[in-house]
Design an enzyme around this catalytic site. Sequence first.
Site, PDB file in Angstrom:
ATOM      1  N   HIS A  11      -3.734  -2.432  -4.306  1.00 51.18           N
ATOM      2  CA  HIS A  11      -5.132  -2.808  -4.022  1.00 51.18           C
ATOM      3  C   HIS A  11      -5.971  -2.864  -5.308  1.00 51.18           C
ATOM      4  O   HIS A  11      -7.153  -2.484  -5.306  1.00 51.18           O
ATOM      5  CB  HIS A  11      -5.771  -1.799  -3.062  1.00 51.18           C
ATOM      6  CG  HIS A  11      -5.025  -1.589  -1.792  1.00 51.18           C
ATOM      7  ND1 HIS A  11      -4.731  -2.610  -0.924  1.00 51.18           N
ATOM      8  CD2 HIS A  11      -4.500  -0.454  -1.241  1.00 51.18           C
ATOM      9  CE1 HIS A  11      -4.068  -2.118   0.114  1.00 51.18           C
ATOM     10  NE2 HIS A  11      -3.912  -0.820  -0.056  1.00 51.18           N
ATOM     11  N   SER A  40       0.845  -1.190   0.000  1.00 51.87           N
ATOM     12  CA  SER A  40       0.000   0.000   0.000  1.00 51.87           C
ATOM     13  C   SER A  40       0.884   1.245   0.000  1.00 51.87           C
ATOM     14  O   SER A  40       1.621   1.471  -0.954  1.00 51.87           O
ATOM     15  CB  SER A  40      -0.969  -0.046   1.186  1.00 51.87           C
ATOM     16  OG  SER A  40      -2.000   0.901   1.042  1.00 51.87           O
TER      17      SER A  40
END
Length: 223
Positions: free
Chosen positions: A157, A121
């Site tokens: 993601h 992330s």
Amino acid sequence: MPRRIVACGGQQLYYPALTRYVFDLTGKPRPKVLFVPTASGDDATYLLTFYQSLAGIACEPSHLLLFNRTVGDIDGFLGSHDVVMVGGGNTANMLSIWRLHRVEDALRNAYRNGTILTGWSAGCICWFEAGITDSFTPELGPLRDGVKLLKGSACPHYDSEERRRPVYAREIAAGLPPGIALDDGVAARYEDERLVEVVSAKPSGRAFRVDRDGEHSLEARKL
């Protein structure tokens, strides 16, 4: 020894195969691993998750806190580790705090000297020139001031947040550098700033090179 970065799309700690993959790259039986949770505000629960996830894995884990800083020589501290692992959270805040404490300079030095950089992330986006983030508002948008160890952009993601795909395409069309998109549980390994392998800890994991012409699938080796 090559300079190495392993960028993961998300949830790296929840896939032990990814952890072993990164640690095996060190060639050491008990690599020294440093967790940097700046993006989460040095969240205590996140820190606990890190240590719990490494329980039973042969390594020497430690961490670097910046909100309650106790380390004086950050350059030497980072450089003494085989792996630096960066957690998720607010990428923009993390980069600002890193620069204030000269962590970015220390990471560059450690990288040049053989420390493997990894993360998910925010810990994925940060190594690139740019990326897609929710650092500024709940709506996704571009971030253009990464550490810039790797050229181009990154979007983590890719499978778990439905807005990632259309926003990444939109921003690349608007001038964001083309780059790589990674599903959760999928990691891209770079050596000397060149992509050498994509690996997936789950059967459905995917990765794409994304430019103005669209998505171009990258082969992902299953771990």
